[in-house]
Write an enzyme that holds these catalytic residues in place. Structure first.
Site, PDB file in Angstrom:
ATOM      1  CE1 TYR A  76      -4.380  -2.027   0.679  1.00 12.71           C
ATOM      2  CE2 TYR A  76      -2.459  -3.255   2.066  1.00 12.71           C
ATOM      3  CZ  TYR A  76      -3.980  -3.413   1.440  1.00 12.71           C
ATOM      4  OH  TYR A  76      -4.833  -4.266   1.690  1.00 12.71           O
ATOM      5  CG  HIS A 107      -6.726   4.882   1.082  1.00  9.07           C
ATOM      6  ND1 HIS A 107      -7.717   6.671   0.922  1.00  9.07           N
ATOM      7  CD2 HIS A 107      -7.323   4.036   1.728  1.00  9.07           C
ATOM      8  CE1 HIS A 107      -8.820   6.224   1.895  1.00  9.07           C
ATOM      9  NE2 HIS A 107      -9.217   4.589   2.045  1.00  9.07           N
ATOM     10  CG  PHE A 153      -5.226  -2.321   7.642  1.00 10.65           C
ATOM     11  CD1 PHE A 153      -4.912  -2.599   6.175  1.00 10.65           C
ATOM     12  CD2 PHE A 153      -4.259  -3.668   8.757  1.00 10.65           C
ATOM     13  CE1 PHE A 153      -3.745  -3.209   6.302  1.00 10.65           C
ATOM     14  CE2 PHE A 153      -3.747  -3.852   8.183  1.00 10.65           C
ATOM     15  CZ  PHE A 153      -3.501  -4.288   6.757  1.00 10.65           C
ATOM     16  CG  ASN A 177     -11.963   0.478   6.788  1.00 11.28           C
ATOM     17  OD1 ASN A 177     -11.408   1.933   6.025  1.00 11.28           O
ATOM     18  ND2 ASN A 177     -12.336  -0.080   6.731  1.00 11.28           N
ATOM     19  CG  ASP A 220      -6.577   9.371   0.911  1.00 12.93           C
ATOM     20  OD1 ASP A 220      -6.807   9.266   1.427  1.00 12.93           O
ATOM     21  OD2 ASP A 220      -7.829   8.368  -0.416  1.00 12.93           O
ATOM     22  CG  ASN A 263     -14.090   3.848   4.667  1.00 14.56           C
ATOM     23  OD1 ASN A 263     -15.139   4.345   4.904  1.00 14.56           O
ATOM     24  ND2 ASN A 263     -13.939   2.768   4.002  1.00 14.56           N
TER      25      ASN A 263
END
Length: 211
Positions: free
Chosen positions: A15, A20, A66, A68, A93, A114
């Site tokens: 990632y 993101h 993460f 969320n 972002d 999120n």
């Protein structure tokens, strides 16, 4: 004064370069600027560093939960050090801004992000500051999830980095809560220089056919 600067993203090398993770990129840049070393902090569910800005202590944080569950890390550090929501800035972002633009704002909704949604829930408040780093929009809502988890092309990445540079330049003002002055720096972007118009080709002179 802003006492806690948070960058949002997803942990893991797969990632690292995705849209993101723009918040992570900015916090890494600020850590380099301050000479601070982000390190794992189990109690705060993330990578954190403490630094001094103009004689005042500030925290940098990259949640490792993460996206969320970003609020879990933010709330843990904020509660331990008794940092109020209005003393927190979250870099993230932003789909509603093109790559190369950044905006500073306080409060408001989470707009479906999120990471912000969970921070709202964990802090019980939306009254924190946000540094919105534009990543552009794919044009269709159904494509958003794939869009944010892709790497931006080079021209977009350069634009994002230019916006982050302006926000890094404004960092001492942000830390001092000089938000009006910081906003002037962060919101000012230099549009790409337009290409000069092409000169029309001159027609060749007609041949002289007179006798």
């Amino acid at each position: 004064m802003i006492k806690l600067f948070v960058g949002l993203g997803n942990p893991g090398p797969e990632y690292a370069d995705t849209r993101h993770n723009a918040g992570f990129w900015w916090i890494d840049q600020i850590a380099r600027q301050l000479g601070a070393a982000l390190a794992p902090e189990r109690a705060f569910h993330g990578h954190a560093a403490r630094a001094s800005v103009q004689g005042q202590s500030v925290w940098l944080l990259k949640p490792q939960t993460f996206m969320n569950l970003s609020g879990k890390a933010v709330a843990a550090l904020a509660r331990f050090y008794k940092i109020a929501p209005q003393e927190i800035l979250v870099a993230h972002d932003e789909l509603d801004l093109p790559a190369g633009e950044a905006k500073l704002k306080q409060g408001g909704g989470h707009a479906g992000h999120n990471g912000l949604r969970d921070i709202h829930a964990q802090l019980g408040s939306g009254d924190y500051w946000r540094l919105r780093l534009g990543i552009g929009h794919p044009g269709h809502k159904a494509e958003v999830a794939a869009w944010v988890l892709r790497k931006p092309p080079l021209d977009e990445r350069i634009g994002i980095e230019q916006a982050m540079d302006r926000a890094a330049q404004a960092f001492p003002l942000l830390a001092a809560s000089e938000m009006a002055q910081a906003t002037q720096i962060i919101h000012t972007s230099k549009p790409p220089r337009p290409k000069p118009p092409r000169k029309p080709q001159q027609a060749a002179p007609a041949p002289d056919v007179s006798e």
